[in-house]
Motif scaffolding. Structure first.
Motif, short mmCIF file in Angstrom:
data_model
loop_
_atom_site.label_atom_id
_atom_site.label_comp_id
_atom_site.label_asym_id
_atom_site.label_seq_id
_atom_site.Cartn_x
_atom_site.Cartn_y
_atom_site.Cartn_z
N HIS A 8 -15.69 -35.74 25.44
CA HIS A 8 -16.33 -36.47 26.54
C HIS A 8 -15.96 -37.96 26.47
O HIS A 8 -15.63 -38.58 27.47
CB HIS A 8 -17.85 -36.28 26.47
N THR A 9 -16.00 -38.52 25.27
CA THR A 9 -15.66 -39.93 25.09
C THR A 9 -14.19 -40.18 25.41
O THR A 9 -13.85 -41.17 26.05
CB THR A 9 -15.98 -40.37 23.66
N ALA A 10 -13.32 -39.28 24.99
CA ALA A 10 -11.87 -39.43 25.23
C ALA A 10 -11.57 -39.49 26.72
O ALA A 10 -10.63 -40.16 27.16
CB ALA A 10 -11.12 -38.27 24.59
N PHE A 11 -12.37 -38.80 27.51
CA PHE A 11 -12.17 -38.75 28.96
C PHE A 11 -12.99 -39.82 29.68
O PHE A 11 -12.47 -40.57 30.51
CB PHE A 11 -12.58 -37.35 29.47
N GLU A 12 -14.25 -39.91 29.37
CA GLU A 12 -15.19 -40.75 30.11
C GLU A 12 -14.96 -42.24 29.91
O GLU A 12 -15.11 -43.03 30.86
CB GLU A 12 -16.63 -40.40 29.73
N VAL A 13 -14.62 -42.67 28.71
CA VAL A 13 -14.46 -44.10 28.46
C VAL A 13 -13.30 -44.68 29.25
O VAL A 13 -13.48 -45.67 29.97
CB VAL A 13 -14.36 -44.40 26.95
N PRO A 14 -12.08 -44.08 29.22
CA PRO A 14 -11.02 -44.64 30.06
C PRO A 14 -11.36 -44.59 31.55
O PRO A 14 -11.04 -45.51 32.30
CB PRO A 14 -9.81 -43.77 29.75
N MET A 42 -6.31 -41.34 28.54
CA MET A 42 -7.04 -40.10 28.29
C MET A 42 -6.21 -39.14 27.45
O MET A 42 -6.70 -38.56 26.48
CB MET A 42 -7.43 -39.42 29.60
N ARG A 43 -4.95 -38.99 27.82
CA ARG A 43 -4.06 -38.08 27.09
C ARG A 43 -3.86 -38.56 25.66
O ARG A 43 -3.85 -37.75 24.72
CB ARG A 43 -2.73 -37.93 27.81
N GLN A 44 -3.71 -39.87 25.46
CA GLN A 44 -3.59 -40.41 24.10
C GLN A 44 -4.84 -40.10 23.29
O GLN A 44 -4.74 -39.70 22.13
CB GLN A 44 -3.39 -41.93 24.16
N ASN A 45 -5.99 -40.33 23.89
CA ASN A 45 -7.26 -40.06 23.20
C ASN A 45 -7.38 -38.60 22.80
O ASN A 45 -7.77 -38.28 21.68
CB ASN A 45 -8.45 -40.45 24.07
N LEU A 46 -7.06 -37.71 23.73
CA LEU A 46 -7.18 -36.28 23.44
C LEU A 46 -6.18 -35.86 22.36
O LEU A 46 -6.51 -35.05 21.49
CB LEU A 46 -6.97 -35.47 24.72
N ALA A 47 -4.98 -36.43 22.39
CA ALA A 47 -3.98 -36.09 21.39
C ALA A 47 -4.38 -36.59 20.00
O ALA A 47 -4.02 -35.99 18.99
CB ALA A 47 -2.62 -36.67 21.79
N ALA A 48 -5.12 -37.68 19.95
CA ALA A 48 -5.53 -38.26 18.67
C ALA A 48 -6.72 -37.55 18.04
O ALA A 48 -7.04 -37.80 16.87
CB ALA A 48 -5.86 -39.74 18.86
#
Length: 112
Positions: A8-14, A42-48
């Motif tokens: 949720h954070t990976a998506f919502e924050v950006p 978002m993609r960077q966050n999800l990949a990390a």
């Protein structure tokens, strides 16, 4: 639960930061380059993430072509759901909270 919160954070924050910087969801929708930048984050966050996204549907952000992702997000940003949601809150406190969440998300697991 932790994987869901991180997803949720990976998506919502950006999303929230981009909406705030643009001046609202409709203004962001009218800026395709900004939407592409937001999706890249978002993609960077999800990949990390150390675990797969929860729900797994967020893996579509990795797999779908960029043009389709941009079109879908731009349509969502113009929808009544986005316009009448917390995304449309221009409060400096909201932006500050999103910035703090971004810092926490980027921090190594041991530093949290």
């Amino acid at each position: 639960m932790d994987a869901w919160l991180r997803t949720h954070t990976a998506f919502e924050v950006p999303l929230g930061l981009a909406v705030h910087a643009a001046g609202g969801p409709v203004a962001l929708a009218d800026a395709p380059d900004a939407v592409r930048g937001m999706l890249h984050l978002m993609r960077q966050n999800l990949a990390a993430m150390e675990t797969p996204p929860v729900p797994r549907a967020f893996t579509a952000l990795r797999a779908l072509p960029q043009g389709l992702r941009v079109a879908v997000l731009r349509r969502f940003l113009k929808s009544p759901t986005a316009v009448h949601s917390g995304l449309n809150d221009p409060s400096p406190a909201t932006a500050a909270e999103l910035e703090r969440l971004a810092e926490q998300f980027r921090a190594p697991a041991g530093a949290r």
